[in-house]
Design a protein around this motif. Structure first.
Motif: not given
Length: 283
Positions: A5-12, A87-88, A247-252, A257-266
């Motif tokens: 979603p743009s609300c997550i992707l744009d700030p990242i 930073l996230a 692999v580490e690049f994709l994991l980071a 994405v998970i951290t920012v999604r949880c941040l917006i939800r909270r």
């Protein structure tokens, strides 16, 4: 259909582009093809992560697969994705607060059909090649450390390296709790693990081997949920990268994405901003 979603992707994306060093065009004649925008490449790499497709499928007439790989390797050498993840985490800790007093860790095995540096014979998939992630989370499931390894490596042998990376987070998050509680399953019930955790001052709650212990005991369910969040990305569910750094690049990126999604939800119930989503149910 957007990958994220743009609300997550744009700030990242905006923060990621701000971390990139300024690139000067030093071509003597200035008649070469213009450099493809970093934002375009970043969006396609997110698409590769979420959909699990190859770089050729994410490429088009505006951006080739070779450009995606070259720009990915360039960003890996600069370490910008790990900086973005930190930073996230720092933003989540400042706005919501990480529950570092209660931690949880577990391993997760996924497929790695292409082999590579992080692939090994999977003990749960008929010895096919697989990838293991040693996942370390806070009390609410925010991914703090994700350590990749071959699937045939035991969980308890990955714990020291995972804890070392967690200790290194003090530079980004500030002082860490002196005696946190750590919830582990029966795969960590070994004397060497108990001694290592005691030397680090960590109060471990490890499920005993041979006894049926509910997953809710000690709060271990949060790391299982984080593993599920990670597996929602197709590239981690079936990893075809052969190099550990890739692999580490994709994991980071997935952890960001998970951290920012949880941040917006909270933050949806605590703060108000102009681009605030209409509801907190963000996929």
């Amino acid at each position: 259909m957007p990958a994220v979603p743009s609300c997550i992707l744009d700030p990242i994306r905006d923060q990621f582009l701000a971390l990139l060093p300024v690139r000067e065009d030093r071509h003597p004649l200035g008649c070469h093809n213009p450099r493809i925008s970093d934002a375009v490449v970043f969006d396609r790499l997110v698409r590769v992560l979420v959909f699990g497709c190859g770089y050729e499928c994410a490429a088009d007439e505006h951006c080739s697969a070779t450009t995606l790989r070259r720009r990915r390797d360039e960003w890996i050498s600069e370490g910008v994705m790990e900086s973005l993840r930190l930073l996230a985490l720092a933003a989540y800790d400042r706005m919501i607060g990480l529950e570092l007093d209660h931690l949880s860790a577990d391993g997760c095995i996924t497929k790695a059909p292409s082999g590579g540096e992080c692939a090994g014979k999977s003990p749960v998939d008929r010895a096919k090649l697989g990838l293991k992630r040693s996942q370390f989370t806070d009390g609410t499931g925010i991914p703090l450390v994700t350590e990749p390894a071959p699937a045939n490596v035991r969980d308890h042998t990955l714990l020291p390296a995972t804890l070392d990376r967690f200790t290194a987070l003090e530079q980004a998050l500030g002082p860490l709790p002196e005696h946190p509680h750590l919830a582990l399953d029966a795969g960590y019930d070994y004397r060497i693990v108990h001694d290592d955790l005691a030397s680090r001052g960590i109060d471990a709650r490890i499920a005993p081997r041979g006894a049926k212990t509910p997953i809710q005991t000690g709060g271990r369910w949060v790391v299982e949920r984080t593993n599920s969040w990670m597996n929602n990305t197709g590239k981690l569910r079936r990893c075809t990268e052969r190099r550990r750094k890739a692999v580490e690049f994709l994991l980071a990126l997935a952890a960001t994405v998970i951290t920012v999604r949880c941040l917006i939800r909270r933050a949806w119930t605590l703060y108000r901003w102009n681009t605030r989503p209409r509801n907190s149910r963000i996929r």
